[in-house]
Motif scaffolding. Structure first.
Motif, PDB file in Angstrom:
ATOM      1  N   LYS A 333       0.626  -1.225   0.081  1.00 17.03           N
ATOM      2  CA  LYS A 333       0.001  -0.086  -0.141  1.00 17.03           C
ATOM      3  C   LYS A 333       0.949   1.278  -0.005  1.00 17.03           C
ATOM      4  CE  LYS A 333      -3.679  -2.625   0.348  1.00 17.03           C
ATOM      5  NZ  LYS A 333      -4.776  -2.757  -0.533  1.00 17.03           N
ATOM      6  N   LYS A 334       0.478   2.266  -0.676  1.00 15.50           N
ATOM      7  CA  LYS A 334       1.013   3.514  -0.494  1.00 15.50           C
ATOM      8  C   LYS A 334       1.117   4.090   0.463  1.00 15.50           C
ATOM      9  CE  LYS A 334       1.335   8.015  -2.840  1.00 15.50           C
ATOM     10  NZ  LYS A 334       2.656   8.151  -3.110  1.00 15.50           N
ATOM     11  N   ALA A 346      16.905   9.800  10.116  1.00 19.04           N
ATOM     12  CA  ALA A 346      16.016   8.910  10.443  1.00 19.04           C
ATOM     13  C   ALA A 346      15.425   8.530   8.812  1.00 19.04           C
ATOM     14  CB  ALA A 346      14.925   9.388  11.248  1.00 19.04           C
ATOM     15  N   VAL A 347      15.133   9.633   8.156  1.00 17.06           N
ATOM     16  CA  VAL A 347      14.624   9.556   6.849  1.00 17.06           C
ATOM     17  C   VAL A 347      15.224   8.712   5.947  1.00 17.06           C
ATOM     18  CG1 VAL A 347      13.601  10.849   4.736  1.00 17.06           C
ATOM     19  CG2 VAL A 347      13.035  11.679   6.995  1.00 17.06           C
ATOM     20  N   SER A 348      16.707   8.828   5.861  1.00 15.04           N
ATOM     21  CA  SER A 348      17.373   8.167   5.140  1.00 15.04           C
ATOM     22  C   SER A 348      17.392   6.529   5.290  1.00 15.04           C
ATOM     23  CB  SER A 348      18.907   8.456   5.240  1.00 15.04           C
ATOM     24  OG  SER A 348      19.081   9.893   4.684  1.00 15.04           O
ATOM     25  N   VAL A 357       8.601   4.949   0.497  1.00 12.21           N
ATOM     26  CA  VAL A 357       7.798   5.423   1.464  1.00 12.21           C
ATOM     27  C   VAL A 357       7.891   7.062   1.140  1.00 12.21           C
ATOM     28  CG1 VAL A 357       9.740   5.699   3.085  1.00 12.21           C
ATOM     29  CG2 VAL A 357       7.086   5.508   3.863  1.00 12.21           C
ATOM     30  N   GLU A 358       7.027   7.791   1.676  1.00 14.29           N
ATOM     31  CA  GLU A 358       7.137   9.371   1.523  1.00 14.29           C
ATOM     32  C   GLU A 358       6.982   9.902   3.091  1.00 14.29           C
ATOM     33  OE1 GLU A 358       4.491  11.683  -0.799  1.00 14.29           O
ATOM     34  OE2 GLU A 358       4.557   9.866  -2.417  1.00 14.29           O
ATOM     35  N   ILE A 359       7.760  10.765   3.581  1.00 12.25           N
ATOM     36  CA  ILE A 359       8.007  11.258   4.834  1.00 12.25           C
ATOM     37  C   ILE A 359       8.161  12.776   4.671  1.00 12.25           C
ATOM     38  CG2 ILE A 359       9.342  11.297   6.985  1.00 12.25           C
ATOM     39  CD1 ILE A 359      10.318   8.534   6.316  1.00 12.25           C
TER      40      ILE A 359
END
Length: 394
Positions: A333-334, A346-348, A357-359
């Motif tokens: 799921k998106k 953390a995003v990396s 994933v989009e953050i």
């Protein structure tokens, strides 16, 4: 299109309920043929009792307790008929088939957020009120107690709660110390557990695996965020070590329990309660996932929205929003995570694990923290509009 909104709280601004409700209202108000399912998340801290109780149509009941500094306050405890729970939850918690389970939120009794900055001092705070609340639940005749322990202001290894349950902490004159906090432990000359009261089985919801003592223990890992001065860390750690030794003379096996995973969470409340009653630790997210049938909801949706106040490296260590991203990936799921602020490292790390994933941060770097907190709802909705519009929904 079906969207799942499963947000945790933004500390000091928006609750998990607020974020989910804002997402639902904003999206359904602007786009046709879109439905938003709300499942507020909780890590065992603020909102734990009300969110879980409300979902099962349980009852919230007031209780009078002492806060972490000994002041009287009224809090709310959730009560749910076990028959309302799913078979999966009942099996997970090994509950009887009938009866009542009480949901207690430690943060509502001795929460850090309830103290002014100048009041935050783990030498002075105590879990006396937690013990008082658990005893009230027993008096109500509940079959089990589910205790969420996030957001506490205490670092007393559950000594205060033990005193409320009948354990006497005695000074040199054999007088009981009424409100034992770490600053009083140096005058404790004896411990009397002869009048210890029993409790129903207690389940502690916790995703923190730290031991009670040592480099990764309660004091050295979490003391500063509760107001402990750096130069006092070793002093309090030694005081904890001494008290653990004293308790070990009264409660056999206490020394081994110090090293058990989770005993250092919430200042060691699980350690103290484990000496006195039947305590089991349960993963907070695992509990919430089963409680809300989260995997089923993710399977049914087309898009997952989640988030929290700050997304940093601690978020990757079992916190709800990150676990939701992992479940969304599992089911293809998106998923989009929105946080007030984000840490690039953390995003990396998250993108290495889940490249799709989009953050996104909805807080503005050009604004001071106080204004970001005050305008959190407005900024959240603006970022949500930008992201959803970019998906071409109509």
């Amino acid at each position: 299109m079906r969207i799942l909104a499963a947000f945790d709280k933004c500390k000091d601004s928006l609750s998990a309920d607020d974020l989910c409700s804002l997402a639902k209202g904003r999206i359904e108000g602007r786009y046709r043929d879109v439905s938003v399912e709300e499942i507020p998340q909780t890590d065992g801290g603020e909102g734990f009792a009300s969110i879980l109780t409300g979902f099962m149509a349980g009852e919230m009941r007031p209780v009078r307790v002492s806060d972490s500094l000994g002041r009287a306050r009224e809090i709310q405890v959730g009560l749910i008929e076990i028959e309302r729970l799913s078979a999966e939850v009942v099996d997970f918690l090994s509950l009887p088939e009938t009866g009542i389970v009480a949901l207690v939120e430690m943060a509502s009794i001795v929460g850090l957020a309830d103290l002014e900055a100048g009041e935050r001092n783990p030498w002075k705070t105590s879990t006396v009120g937690v013990g008082e609340c658990l005893l009230t639940c027993k008096e109500w005749g509940v079959s089990a107690i589910l205790l969420g322990i996030g957001g506490s202001s205490t670092n007393d290894m559950g000594v205060g709660a033990l005193s409320s349950l009948g354990v006497g902490f005695l000074d040199g004159s054999d007088e009981q110390i009424d409100f034992p906090s770490p600053q009083t432990w140096d005058v404790v000359r004896g411990i009397d557990a002869s009048t210890l009261l029993s409790l129903p089985p207690v389940w502690i919801a916790c995703d923190v695996g730290n031991p009670l003592l040592g480099e990764n223990g309660a004091t050295l890992q979490f003391g500063r965020q509760k107001g402990l001065k750096p130069e006092e860390e070793d002093v309090l750690e030694n005081r904890m070590l001494e008290m653990a030794g004293s308790l070990g003379k009264v409660f056999p096996g206490a020394d081994k329990m110090c090293d058990s995973p989770g005993m250092g969470a919430a200042g060691g409340i699980g350690f103290g309660l484990s000496l006195a009653c039947d305590v089991s630790m349960v993963g907070g997210f695992s509990l919430v996932s089963k409680w809300f049938e989260l995997e089923k909801e993710i399977e049914l949706c087309d898009l997952v929205l989640t988030g929290e106040g700050r997304f940093d490296c601690t978020s990757l260590q079992g916190k709800g929003p990150c676990e939701i991203l992992r479940l969304a990936c599992k089911y293809g799921k998106k998923a989009i995570l929105l946080a007030g602020s984000i840490e690039d490292d953390a995003v990396s790390l998250m993108k290495k694990e889940i490249p799709s994933v989009e953050i996104h941060a909805f807080g503005r770097k050009d604004l001071p923290l106080a204004e970001n907190l005050a305008r959190a709802g407005e900024l959240f909705q603006a970022k949500l509009d930008e992201l959803i519009d970019g998906m071409g929904m109509n």
